[in-house]
Motif scaffolding. Structure first.
Motif, short mmCIF file in Angstrom:
data_model
loop_
_atom_site.label_atom_id
_atom_site.label_comp_id
_atom_site.label_asym_id
_atom_site.label_seq_id
_atom_site.Cartn_x
_atom_site.Cartn_y
_atom_site.Cartn_z
N ILE A 159 47.64 11.81 19.34
CA ILE A 159 48.09 12.96 18.58
C ILE A 159 47.85 14.17 19.46
O ILE A 159 46.73 14.38 19.95
N ALA A 160 48.88 14.96 19.69
CA ALA A 160 48.76 16.17 20.51
C ALA A 160 48.92 17.40 19.63
O ALA A 160 49.81 17.46 18.78
N TYR A 161 48.03 18.36 19.83
CA TYR A 161 48.07 19.65 19.13
C TYR A 161 48.27 20.73 20.20
O TYR A 161 47.43 20.88 21.09
N ARG A 162 49.38 21.45 20.12
CA ARG A 162 49.62 22.52 21.09
C ARG A 162 50.46 23.60 20.43
O ARG A 162 51.00 23.43 19.35
N LEU A 163 50.59 24.71 21.12
CA LEU A 163 51.36 25.83 20.62
C LEU A 163 52.84 25.49 20.67
O LEU A 163 53.31 24.88 21.64
N VAL A 164 53.57 25.85 19.63
CA VAL A 164 55.03 25.65 19.61
C VAL A 164 55.62 26.42 20.78
O VAL A 164 55.28 27.58 20.99
N PRO A 165 56.50 25.80 21.56
CA PRO A 165 57.15 26.54 22.64
C PRO A 165 57.85 27.78 22.08
O PRO A 165 58.51 27.71 21.05
N GLY A 166 57.68 28.91 22.75
CA GLY A 166 58.20 30.19 22.25
C GLY A 166 59.68 30.39 22.50
O GLY A 166 60.38 29.51 22.98
N GLY A 167 60.11 31.58 22.13
CA GLY A 167 61.48 31.97 22.43
C GLY A 167 62.42 31.95 21.24
O GLY A 167 63.49 32.51 21.29
N ARG A 168 62.02 31.29 20.14
CA ARG A 168 62.91 31.24 18.98
C ARG A 168 62.31 32.12 17.89
O ARG A 168 61.10 32.18 17.70
N LYS A 169 63.15 32.79 17.14
CA LYS A 169 62.70 33.70 16.09
C LYS A 169 61.91 32.96 15.00
O LYS A 169 60.99 33.51 14.43
N ASP A 170 62.26 31.72 14.72
CA ASP A 170 61.57 30.99 13.65
C ASP A 170 60.20 30.47 14.08
O ASP A 170 59.49 29.88 13.30
N ASP A 171 59.80 30.71 15.33
CA ASP A 171 58.48 30.31 15.80
C ASP A 171 57.40 31.31 15.42
O ASP A 171 56.24 31.07 15.64
N ILE A 172 57.78 32.44 14.90
CA ILE A 172 56.81 33.49 14.61
C ILE A 172 56.30 33.38 13.20
O ILE A 172 57.02 33.08 12.30
#
Length: 182
Positions: free
Chosen positions: A169-182
């Protein structure tokens, strides 16, 4: 009346601007796993997880981040995992939980389904699911992902030749760049 309105508007605007400037960004405060937050320094992770020690053979990820601490004996759905803490530029960027139990492909599939069911109860249906089958035999790689805030949680399960090869199981930050990531 206009002068009073302007007199109140300027301090309120300055106050709001200062509050926004001082507020921490969501990236810094984003929880990854068990209150470990993205960007935490190594010493803070050591304090939070006193049993974590440097691994004998650290793992390095493709993005250049390196495992600096490992915590053995983590229980997830009655199975034993090692928690692996990955750092880049001296800041926490990812946590992997790797199953320590060995078994057949059937054992792996049952374990994976149990964890998936628990995650679906907690996070809802998966946001993404990918299956890869081996070209020359009974090999399988399955990736199932959920998002919780800006944390991407990926359950990976792989088998080959009838044996469980990987369940993590990997926990990491959602890759950025998309408006719905905020």
């Amino acid at each position: 009346m206009h002068a009073i309105h302007r007199t109140l508007l300027i301090p309120i605007t300055v106050f709001v601007a200062v509050c926004l400037w001082l507020a921490p960004t969501s990236t810094i405060a984003q929880n990854l796993w068990r209150e470990a937050k993205i960007g935490m320094p190594l010493e803070a992770i050591r304090e939070q997880f006193p049993g974590a020690t440097p691994p004998l053979r650290p793992t390095k990820l493709r993005d250049g981040s390196q495992e600096a601490l490992r915590l053995s004996g983590v229980s997830v759905e009655d199975h034993t995992f090692d928690a692996m803490f990955f750092f880049k530029n001296k800041k926490l960027v990812q946590i992997n939980l790797e199953l320590q139990e060995k078994g057949t492909a059937v054992f792996g599939l049952q374990t994976s389904r149990g964890i998936r069911s628990a995650f679906e109860s907690k996070y809802g249906p998966p946001d993404d699911e990918q299956d890869y089958k081996g070209p020359t035999g009974p090999a399988l790689l399955q990736l199932v992902s959920w998002r919780s805030g800006r944390t991407l949680i990926t359950l990976s399960y792989a088998t080959a030749a009838g044996k469980l090869q990987l369940l993590n199981i990997a926990y990491r930050l959602v890759p950025g760049g998309r408006k719905d990531d905020i």
